[in-house]
Design a protein around this motif. Structure first.
Motif, PDB file in Angstrom:
ATOM      1  N   GLU A   1       0.833  -1.189   0.005  1.00 26.11           N
ATOM      2  CA  GLU A   1       0.070   0.007  -0.140  1.00 26.11           C
ATOM      3  C   GLU A   1       0.824   1.161   0.087  1.00 26.11           C
ATOM      4  N   SER A   2       2.068   1.384   0.674  1.00 27.82           N
ATOM      5  CA  SER A   2       2.899   2.325   0.779  1.00 27.82           C
ATOM      6  C   SER A   2       3.384   2.581  -0.592  1.00 27.82           C
ATOM      7  N   ILE A   3       3.756   1.645  -1.335  1.00 23.17           N
ATOM      8  CA  ILE A   3       4.382   1.847  -2.895  1.00 23.17           C
ATOM      9  C   ILE A   3       3.262   2.586  -3.778  1.00 23.17           C
ATOM     10  N   ALA A   4       2.013   1.848  -3.345  1.00 25.60           N
ATOM     11  CA  ALA A   4       0.725   2.297  -4.180  1.00 25.60           C
ATOM     12  C   ALA A   4       0.576   3.720  -4.012  1.00 25.60           C
ATOM     13  N   THR A   5       0.681   4.145  -2.644  1.00 28.20           N
ATOM     14  CA  THR A   5       0.392   5.519  -2.219  1.00 28.20           C
ATOM     15  C   THR A   5       1.502   6.463  -2.996  1.00 28.20           C
ATOM     16  N   LEU A   6       2.777   5.949  -2.827  1.00 33.40           N
ATOM     17  CA  LEU A   6       3.861   6.744  -3.844  1.00 33.40           C
ATOM     18  C   LEU A   6       3.533   6.892  -5.168  1.00 33.40           C
ATOM     19  N   HIS A   7       3.001   5.931  -5.890  1.00 30.97           N
ATOM     20  CA  HIS A   7       2.572   5.834  -7.315  1.00 30.97           C
ATOM     21  C   HIS A   7       1.580   6.982  -7.338  1.00 30.97           C
ATOM     22  N   ALA A   8       0.610   6.678  -6.504  1.00 27.62           N
ATOM     23  CA  ALA A   8      -0.654   7.754  -6.801  1.00 27.62           C
ATOM     24  C   ALA A   8      -0.261   9.341  -6.412  1.00 27.62           C
ATOM     25  N   ALA A   9       0.823   9.360  -5.658  1.00 24.95           N
ATOM     26  CA  ALA A   9       1.313  10.602  -5.344  1.00 24.95           C
ATOM     27  C   ALA A   9       1.907  11.373  -6.451  1.00 24.95           C
ATOM     28  N   ILE A  10       2.827  10.618  -7.063  1.00 26.53           N
ATOM     29  CA  ILE A  10       3.563  11.011  -8.202  1.00 26.53           C
ATOM     30  C   ILE A  10       2.556  11.122  -9.463  1.00 26.53           C
ATOM     31  N   ASP A  11       1.604  10.340  -9.663  1.00 27.23           N
ATOM     32  CA  ASP A  11       0.646  10.300 -10.823  1.00 27.23           C
ATOM     33  C   ASP A  11      -0.268  11.567 -10.608  1.00 27.23           C
ATOM     34  N   ALA A  12      -0.378  11.991  -9.314  1.00 26.02           N
ATOM     35  CA  ALA A  12      -1.307  13.195  -9.131  1.00 26.02           C
ATOM     36  C   ALA A  12      -0.544  14.454  -9.209  1.00 26.02           C
ATOM     37  N   GLY A  13       0.810  14.352  -9.585  1.00 28.02           N
ATOM     38  CA  GLY A  13       1.549  15.764  -9.679  1.00 28.02           C
ATOM     39  C   GLY A  13       2.577  16.173  -8.509  1.00 28.02           C
TER      40      GLY A  13
END
Length: 335
Positions: free
Chosen positions: A34-46
């Protein structure tokens, strides 16, 4: 996601950054997937600014970020890294090391763990009382010249230390706790940052979850969660502090927002030179935090918020006494 320059000499950063500590340390167990998914979501959100420390999970946090960046481009993010905090095998804090040779040693391990050839912002986590700040910053300046570091930051230091550091090398930003209930740095430290063109990256914007709207007096803390020793989360202090949330929740409801979003939006309202770091460990909490960037607070809103939660309303210091003693920003000479 909008961007802004971090200080007069720093890089362009997203207006919200992601603090990654909780994914590895100090808030109890975290789910790595979930942490990695959150990091990816953050980067994808800008979100471009990722903040870590080489002592978060004794290197685990840096390796987690490295894993998350495998599927993203390195130049999509700014890596902000703190160093110098020393720990024993049980995780206890045993001091700070700001010696020039230690600075270079810490960086070499950080570069390997992150799998990169440079760090965007490198900063001592705490002032080493045994090493002049000029020597610590001078060592980082050597690393800037060598291409291993792009910008130099500071963390939790007072105005005098900031001036001394700036005289050695331009400082991009000061990282410091700043929230509706932690406003001590406004009096003397923030004006010096603005005088010198130094940005602010604000952590603890939800006071470790206390003013997130998600906390309650019956919440059970898991082993390893440092909030179990935090004065603001203890006994009568906690009961008092949670009682303040009702008025803040009423304001949030009137803005069709959550308490956390109002608290983050308040920090964002304090100036275009301040970037809040949100400590989301899960995608749902990240999405909530990102919603703060869409909230416009009027002068009337700000007045209501500060009436609901005056600067001196909170009970308890932000750290236990032994940790407060290590904060240059909290010492009498800080101004």
């Amino acid at each position: 996601m909008k961007t802004q320059q971090l200080g007069s000499t720093g890089p362009q950063s997203s207006v919200i950054g992601l603090g990654c500590m909780g994914m590895s340390d100090l808030y109890g167990p975290a789910d790595e997937t979930e942490s990695i998914a959150t990091l990816h979501a953050a980067i994808d959100a800008g979100i471009t600014l990722l903040d870590t420390g080489d002592f978060y999970g004794m290197g685990h946090n840096e390796m987690l970020i490295r894993e998350a960046l495998r599927s993203r481009k390195r130049d999509q993010v700014l890596l902000s890294v703190k160093f110098g905090a020393m720990r024993d095998p049980a995780g206890a804090w045993i001091g700070s090391d700001g010696r020039p040779e230690a600075v270079k040693n810490f960086l070499s391990y950080t570069l390997r763990r992150l799998g990169t050839d440079h760090i965007d912002i490198y900063r001592p986590a705490r002032l080493d009382p045994n090493v002049p700040i000029e020597e610590t910053v001078g060592a980082i300046a050597d690393l800037v010249k060598a291409g291993y570091v792009r910008h130099i930051g500071l963390s939790e230091v007072g105005a005098q230390t900031i001036r001394r550091a700036q005289a050695v090398h331009p400082i991009s930003d000061l990282q410091i706790e700043y929230s509706l209930v932690s406003r001590g740095f406004e009096a003397e430290i923030l004006p010096v940052c603005r005088e010198l063109g130094i940005g602010v990256t604000a952590y603890g914007v939800l006071s470790r979850g206390l003013i997130s709207g998600h906390w309650n007096k019956d919440k059970t803390l898991t082993p390893g969660d440092f909030r179990s020793r935090s004065p603001r989360f203890s006994g009568d202090n906690l009961a008092h502090n949670l009682s303040l949330m009702d008025a803040l929740r009423a304001i949030a409801d009137s803005k069709q927002a959550t308490v956390a979003q109002i608290a983050i939006a308040w920090v964002m309202s304090r100036g275009s030179d301040i970037v809040p770091l949100v400590g989301a460990r899960r995608r749902d909490r990240l999405a909530e935090s990102l919603g703060a960037s869409n909230i416009q607070l009027s002068a009337d809103d700000l007045g209501r918020i500060e009436t609901a939660l005056p600067a001196d309303a909170i009970a308890g210091e932000r750290y236990a006494p032994v940790m407060m003693a290590h904060l240059d920003s909290e010492q009498p000479h800080a101004g």
